[in-house]
Write a protein that holds these residues in place. Structure first.
Motif, PDB file in Angstrom:
ATOM      1  N   ARG A  47       0.865  -1.185   0.000  1.00 30.82           N
ATOM      2  CA  ARG A  47       0.000   0.000   0.000  1.00 30.82           C
ATOM      3  C   ARG A  47       0.901   1.234   0.000  1.00 30.82           C
ATOM      4  NH1 ARG A  47      -4.754  -1.644   4.324  1.00 30.82           N
ATOM      5  NH2 ARG A  47      -5.658   0.343   3.693  1.00 30.82           N
ATOM      6  N   ILE A  48       0.599   2.209  -0.840  1.00 29.94           N
ATOM      7  CA  ILE A  48       1.436   3.407  -0.966  1.00 29.94           C
ATOM      8  C   ILE A  48       0.615   4.626  -0.544  1.00 29.94           C
ATOM      9  CG2 ILE A  48       2.860   4.799  -2.498  1.00 29.94           C
ATOM     10  CD1 ILE A  48       3.050   2.250  -4.281  1.00 29.94           C
ATOM     11  N   LEU A  49       1.103   5.336   0.456  1.00 30.29           N
ATOM     12  CA  LEU A  49       0.430   6.547   0.930  1.00 30.29           C
ATOM     13  C   LEU A  49       0.740   7.700  -0.017  1.00 30.29           C
ATOM     14  CD1 LEU A  49       1.150   6.346   4.780  1.00 30.29           C
ATOM     15  CD2 LEU A  49      -0.779   5.387   3.485  1.00 30.29           C
ATOM     16  N   PRO A  50      -0.259   8.537  -0.334  1.00 32.29           N
ATOM     17  CA  PRO A  50      -0.066   9.601  -1.332  1.00 32.29           C
ATOM     18  C   PRO A  50       0.430  10.914  -0.755  1.00 32.29           C
ATOM     19  CG  PRO A  50      -2.366   9.526  -0.687  1.00 32.29           C
ATOM     20  CD  PRO A  50      -1.664   8.430   0.103  1.00 32.29           C
ATOM     21  N   ASN A  51       1.094  11.683  -1.610  1.00 34.31           N
ATOM     22  CA  ASN A  51       1.451  13.051  -1.249  1.00 34.31           C
ATOM     23  C   ASN A  51       0.215  13.905  -1.055  1.00 34.31           C
ATOM     24  OD1 ASN A  51       4.286  12.872  -1.314  1.00 34.31           O
ATOM     25  ND2 ASN A  51       4.315  13.068  -3.526  1.00 34.31           N
ATOM     26  N   HIS A  52      -0.693  13.844  -2.016  1.00 30.83           N
ATOM     27  CA  HIS A  52      -1.867  14.727  -2.053  1.00 30.83           C
ATOM     28  C   HIS A  52      -3.099  13.872  -2.324  1.00 30.83           C
ATOM     29  CE1 HIS A  52      -3.843  18.587  -3.915  1.00 30.83           C
ATOM     30  NE2 HIS A  52      -4.560  18.054  -2.943  1.00 30.83           N
ATOM     31  N   ALA A  53      -3.927  13.689  -1.314  1.00 26.03           N
ATOM     32  CA  ALA A  53      -5.070  12.785  -1.427  1.00 26.03           C
ATOM     33  C   ALA A  53      -6.019  13.190  -2.551  1.00 26.03           C
ATOM     34  CB  ALA A  53      -5.825  12.737  -0.096  1.00 26.03           C
ATOM     35  N   CYS A  54      -6.237  14.496  -2.731  1.00 30.81           N
ATOM     36  CA  CYS A  54      -7.164  14.952  -3.778  1.00 30.81           C
ATOM     37  C   CYS A  54      -6.658  14.537  -5.157  1.00 30.81           C
ATOM     38  CB  CYS A  54      -7.329  16.464  -3.727  1.00 30.81           C
ATOM     39  SG  CYS A  54      -7.816  17.131  -2.128  1.00 30.81           S
ATOM     40  N   ALA A  55      -5.361  14.711  -5.392  1.00 33.35           N
ATOM     41  CA  ALA A  55      -4.789  14.412  -6.702  1.00 33.35           C
ATOM     42  C   ALA A  55      -4.738  12.914  -6.955  1.00 33.35           C
ATOM     43  CB  ALA A  55      -3.388  15.013  -6.807  1.00 33.35           C
ATOM     44  N   THR A  56      -4.377  12.135  -5.941  1.00 35.76           N
ATOM     45  CA  THR A  56      -4.326  10.689  -6.122  1.00 35.76           C
ATOM     46  C   THR A  56      -5.722  10.115  -6.305  1.00 35.76           C
ATOM     47  OG1 THR A  56      -2.262  10.476  -4.907  1.00 35.76           O
ATOM     48  CG2 THR A  56      -3.630   8.510  -5.052  1.00 35.76           C
ATOM     49  N   GLY A  57      -6.677  10.565  -5.514  1.00 36.43           N
ATOM     50  CA  GLY A  57      -8.050  10.096  -5.679  1.00 36.43           C
ATOM     51  C   GLY A  57      -8.572  10.352  -7.072  1.00 36.43           C
ATOM     52  N   ALA A  58      -8.160  11.477  -7.663  1.00 43.46           N
ATOM     53  CA  ALA A  58      -8.655  11.859  -8.996  1.00 43.46           C
ATOM     54  C   ALA A  58      -8.209  10.910 -10.094  1.00 43.46           C
ATOM     55  CB  ALA A  58      -8.193  13.279  -9.328  1.00 43.46           C
ATOM     56  N   GLN A  59      -7.272  10.018  -9.798  1.00 43.18           N
ATOM     57  CA  GLN A  59      -6.790   9.086 -10.821  1.00 43.18           C
ATOM     58  C   GLN A  59      -7.692   7.852 -10.954  1.00 43.18           C
ATOM     59  OE1 GLN A  59      -3.991  10.357 -12.451  1.00 43.18           O
ATOM     60  NE2 GLN A  59      -4.471  11.989 -10.994  1.00 43.18           N
ATOM     61  N   PHE A  60      -8.680   7.710 -10.060  1.00 43.91           N
ATOM     62  CA  PHE A  60      -9.447   6.463  -9.996  1.00 43.91           C
ATOM     63  C   PHE A  60     -10.942   6.698 -10.147  1.00 43.91           C
ATOM     64  CE2 PHE A  60      -5.501   5.765  -7.754  1.00 43.91           C
ATOM     65  CZ  PHE A  60      -5.124   4.500  -8.159  1.00 43.91           C
ATOM     66  N   PRO A  61     -11.654   5.765 -10.827  1.00 48.57           N
ATOM     67  CA  PRO A  61     -13.108   5.884 -10.959  1.00 48.57           C
ATOM     68  C   PRO A  61     -13.863   5.416  -9.727  1.00 48.57           C
ATOM     69  CG  PRO A  61     -12.358   3.926 -12.090  1.00 48.57           C
ATOM     70  CD  PRO A  61     -11.123   4.624 -11.601  1.00 48.57           C
ATOM     71  N   GLU A  62     -13.177   4.716  -8.816  1.00 52.49           N
ATOM     72  CA  GLU A  62     -13.833   4.210  -7.620  1.00 52.49           C
ATOM     73  C   GLU A  62     -12.792   3.977  -6.537  1.00 52.49           C
ATOM     74  OE1 GLU A  62     -15.639   0.525  -8.713  1.00 52.49           O
ATOM     75  OE2 GLU A  62     -13.744  -0.403  -9.294  1.00 52.49           O
ATOM     76  N   TYR A  63     -13.282   3.964  -5.307  1.00 47.89           N
ATOM     77  CA  TYR A  63     -12.474   3.578  -4.172  1.00 47.89           C
ATOM     78  C   TYR A  63     -12.913   2.187  -3.728  1.00 47.89           C
ATOM     79  CZ  TYR A  63     -11.915   8.695  -3.640  1.00 47.89           C
ATOM     80  OH  TYR A  63     -11.665  10.033  -3.831  1.00 47.89           O
ATOM     81  N   PHE A  64     -12.027   1.496  -3.029  1.00 47.86           N
ATOM     82  CA  PHE A  64     -12.406   0.280  -2.341  1.00 47.86           C
ATOM     83  C   PHE A  64     -12.264   0.552  -0.849  1.00 47.86           C
ATOM     84  CE2 PHE A  64     -11.483  -1.185  -6.577  1.00 47.86           C
ATOM     85  CZ  PHE A  64     -12.532  -2.064  -6.812  1.00 47.86           C
ATOM     86  N   ALA A  65     -13.416   0.634  -0.187  1.00 49.43           N
ATOM     87  CA  ALA A  65     -13.433   0.890   1.244  1.00 49.43           C
ATOM     88  C   ALA A  65     -13.137  -0.416   1.966  1.00 49.43           C
ATOM     89  CB  ALA A  65     -14.791   1.432   1.664  1.00 49.43           C
ATOM     90  N   VAL A  66     -12.141  -0.378   2.835  1.00 48.36           N
ATOM     91  CA  VAL A  66     -11.676  -1.576   3.528  1.00 48.36           C
ATOM     92  C   VAL A  66     -12.085  -1.490   4.987  1.00 48.36           C
ATOM     93  CG1 VAL A  66      -9.694  -3.039   4.044  1.00 48.36           C
ATOM     94  CG2 VAL A  66      -9.692  -1.630   1.961  1.00 48.36           C
ATOM     95  N   SER A  67     -12.881  -2.455   5.432  1.00 48.59           N
ATOM     96  CA  SER A  67     -13.322  -2.480   6.824  1.00 48.59           C
ATOM     97  C   SER A  67     -12.243  -3.092   7.706  1.00 48.59           C
ATOM     98  CB  SER A  67     -14.616  -3.282   6.949  1.00 48.59           C
ATOM     99  OG  SER A  67     -14.343  -4.663   6.769  1.00 48.59           O
ATOM    100  N   GLU A  68     -12.479  -3.059   9.003  1.00 53.09           N
ATOM    101  CA  GLU A  68     -11.506  -3.631   9.933  1.00 53.09           C
ATOM    102  C   GLU A  68     -11.402  -5.146   9.799  1.00 53.09           C
ATOM    103  OE1 GLU A  68     -10.849  -1.040  13.763  1.00 53.09           O
ATOM    104  OE2 GLU A  68     -13.003  -1.382  13.516  1.00 53.09           O
TER     105      GLU A  68
END
Length: 381
Positions: A347-368
């Motif tokens: 897993r790679i943490l991003p510099n800028h969440a807004c910019a990294t999120g913009a690269q993807f059409p969806e997120y995968f929400a991961v529960s505990e």
């Protein structure tokens, strides 16, 4: 789906971290006695916004009319479009107002205010408009002491446009990294916006809303007297820039990119992954800060940072992981193929969440529990 079966690269949201971030900001705003109007441009995701609303947020802030339209369709009506209004977009804004959206607009100059006033006269749109105030020299806005503030206020008010208030954004806070400097910037932001509101009211002009906001100043503010609402966005995920600023710990960053090891360059000390700048974005926001993470910070699958490693390079679909400059070398020569076998997931943490999120059409929400759910993210303006 699980982290072992998702196609990579994929954008992951750690739900537990996200929910703690939301609760932290909401509790702070409650303690300071102001409304929280989250900026949804970071996630552009209905599920994320609903979590913010469930925690107590009131209204939303958007950076595009596309966001306003998408969130209005999802049931959000109190929306601030916090970008200076272009005359060409007024008809589209009117369409939202006519459907029942309490869309609020922003101007910071007489020409834009005049265009809104002319449109209001022709269409009876009922627009509510805030004047953007410059409290830090970072970007847009009228300085609180300028005569132009009253001139724009009068132009709107005297031409039948509802002058709803003032707003500001202390974007210069992203350049700071000490608690004292952040607290001083938060007070500068507050005091400047409140002064602008006081000047408008003293001139006989209405000014109900006093809106401030950035994630660093929201978390650093010691008082918010005279402020009615705070806008903050990236706090929902945080990122490496925010970590360098001092707004969050590494284990509070809720957004990461799942990547797979696809190769090695042993003699160069490189590990290659299938997430390049098309996944991480080209944002190098940490390059000018006290700790440069390259294109991101690699972590194990459970989110533990790989000590001394960064994503040092990125091509379109290839990411290069290597030892960070100045990082302590291992006691013995490291066999990268043994430590990072082909197929290893990181897993790679991003510099800028807004910019990294913009690269993807969806997120995968991961529960505990490790279960994942797909959450749509939308694009466009």
């Amino acid at each position: 789906m699980t982290l072992a079966t998702l196609d990579t690269p994929a954008a992951l949201i750690d739900q537990a971290r996200m929910e703690r971030n939301i609760a932290r900001m909401q509790q702070r705003m409650n303690a300071l006695g102001v409304n929280l109007r989250p900026h949804v441009k970071t996630a552009k995701c209905i599920e994320v916004a609903r979590a913010q609303t469930a925690a107590g947020a009131s209204g939303i802030t958007v950076s595009t009319l596309k966001e306003a339209e998408e969130f209005f369709r999802a049931g959000y009506t109190d929306i601030l479009y916090a970008v200076g209004m272009a005359p060409s977009k007024l008809m589209r804004a009117l369409a939202l107002r006519s459907q029942g959206c309490a869309l609020k607009l922003v101007v910071d100059n007489a020409d834009a205010a005049h265009a809104v006033a002319q449109f209001e006269h022709a269409h009876k749109a009922g627009f509510e408009v805030l004047i953007e105030v410059d409290t830090d020299g970072h970007r847009a806005g009228i300085r609180p002491q300028q005569d132009a503030l009253l001139a724009v206020g009068r132009l709107l008010h005297e031409h039948g446009v509802k002058l709803a208030g003032v707003m500001t954004h202390a974007g210069a806070s992203y350049e700071l990294h000490s608690p004292e400097a952040l607290a001083a910037m938060a007070e500068q932001e507050r005091a400047g916006c409140v002064l602008a509101a006081q000047r408008l009211r003293a001139a006989g002009l209405p000014c109900g809303i006093v809106s401030v906001g950035s994630t660093p100043t929201a978390l650093a503010a010691r008082k918010l007297d005279g402020v009615t609402e705070v806008r903050a966005g990236v706090y929902v995920f945080f990122d490496l820039v925010m970590h360098n600023v001092g707004a969050c710990a590494l284990d509070e960053i809720a957004l990461s990119v799942l990547a797979t090891v696809i190769g090695h360059q042993q003699e160069k000390g490189w590990v290659l992954v299938d997430a390049g700048w098309m996944a991480m974005s080209r944002d190098r926001g940490t390059a000018g800060q006290q700790h440069d993470y390259g294109y991101g910070l690699p972590c194990t699958l459970d989110g533990t940072p790989l000590d001394g490693w960064i994503m040092s390079g990125a091509n379109q679909e290839h990411g290069i992981l290597s030892r960070a400059p100045g990082a302590a070398a291992p006691a013995e020569a490291e066999d990268l193929r043994a430590r990072f076998p082909i197929g290893t997931r990181l897993r790679i943490l991003p510099n800028h969440a807004c910019a990294t999120g913009a690269q993807f059409p969806e997120y995968f929400a991961v529960s505990e529990t490790g279960a994942t759910a797909a959450w749509k993210r939308f694009y466009g303006w």
